[in-house]
Design an enzyme around this catalytic site. Structure first.
Site: not given
Ligand code: PMP
Length: 295
Positions: A158
């Site tokens: 991320k």
């Molecule tokens: N894809 C992207 C590109 C994101 O930014 C997020 C948000 N973090 C997600 C998927 C979903 O991830 P999560 O459920 O861990 O928040």
């Protein structure tokens, strides 16, 4: 317009200490700003507890390692800092943003001599999409940008750099009156929205793209479990865009988006129904801390 992010009050945890919100600043010659050497988390607190805090902290540490840096705090220390941020700001239900970045010792492509910093901020952010939008389902436009292959970029991190095409996609969709954009991957399969994963429903089957070149969201993993618990058969597979015609319901999942029903992707239409409602309720129950029975 909301109060700008740098003009709020409160406390931000910054390299080991709480700083007044407006003083949590970095220099303009910071490596993270110029070269996107930054990784971050988005996590939510419900009833005073960060949902899946350790998973988020572990992902943050792993994202740093993927970018070849070590965050100079342990998972226990990061978890404790997150709790300290909630408590010092008197927040119970909040969105929280830990971010780690390379500092300003040197400014050119290599970064091995740059120190790694960590800051954690939290604020009230009720829902990514408005309640009104949520109930009728949001409209998505196709993005012209594709999620890159794992050989092109470290796609499991991320990391700030991965969001350049997300911002471009979301701004383009919003300029056309859509709430968000849905991205295909480098092979042409359906991938994810700009900050959330995507699911499709057909009868008692829930289909979601295999996360082999994009974030396997923590909410996505939670929803896979909740869908199974609620009697759905979950199918993770590569989904071609034309297959969207076969599905009845569609929803996005993410820490910020939670479970958000979708009514339209380009020319494909969906009617948020029983599956969306069941899974919104199941997710809401899952994130609510269990009350300790009173004596
Ligand atoms: N894809 C992207 C590109 C994101 O930014 C997020 C948000 N973090 C997600 C998927 C979903 O991830 P999560 O459920 O861990 O928040």
């Amino acid at each position: 317009m909301a109060v700008p992010m740098d003009q709020r009050d409160g406390w931000i945890w910054f390299d080991g200490e709480l700083k007044p919100w407006r003083e949590a600043k970095i220099h303009v010659l910071t490596h993270g700003l110029h070269y996107a050497s930054a990784v971050f988390e988005g996590q939510r607190a419900y009833g005073g507890e960060v949902f899946k805090l350790r998973e988020h902290t572990n992902r943050l540490i792993e994202s740093g390692k993927t970018l070849d840096f070590t965050i100079p705090y342990s998972a226990d220390e990061i978890d404790a800092a997150c709790r300290q941020v909630l408590a010092s700001n008197n927040l119970v239900d909040a969105y929280m943003r830990p971010i780690a970045w390379r500092g300003s010792e040197e400014l050119s492509v290599p970064a091995r001599n740059n120190t790694v910093h960590l800051a954690i901020a939290a604020w009230v952010w009720p829902s990514y999409f408005s309640v009104e939008e949520k109930l009728k389902g949001i409209r998505l436009q196709w993005s012209k940008w594709k999620r890159p292959s794992p050989e092109t970029i470290p796609c499991k991190a991320k990391a700030a750099g991965l969001y350049m095409i997300c911002t471009l996609s979301k701004d383009a969709a919003m300029a056309e009156g859509y709430a968000d954009a849905l991205m295909l991957d480098y092979r042409g399969y359906v991938a994810e929205a700009t900050g959330a994963n995507v699911f499709f429903v057909k009868g008692d089957e829930v289909h979601t793209p295999t996360p082999d070149c994009f974030l396997n969201g923590i909410t996505r993993q939670t929803l896979v479990g909740l869908a199974k618990e609620n009697g759905y058969r979950v199918v993770e597979r590569h989904i071609r865009p034309e297959e969207l015609a076969d599905f009845e319901e569609c929803f996005l999942t993410g820490t910020a988006a939670e479970v958000t029903p979708v009514s339209q992707v380009g020319d494909f239409r969906f009617t948020p129904g029983k599956a969306c409602q069941t899974l919104i309720e199941a997710y809401s129950a899952a994130v609510t801390p269990q009350q300790v029975a009173a004596e």
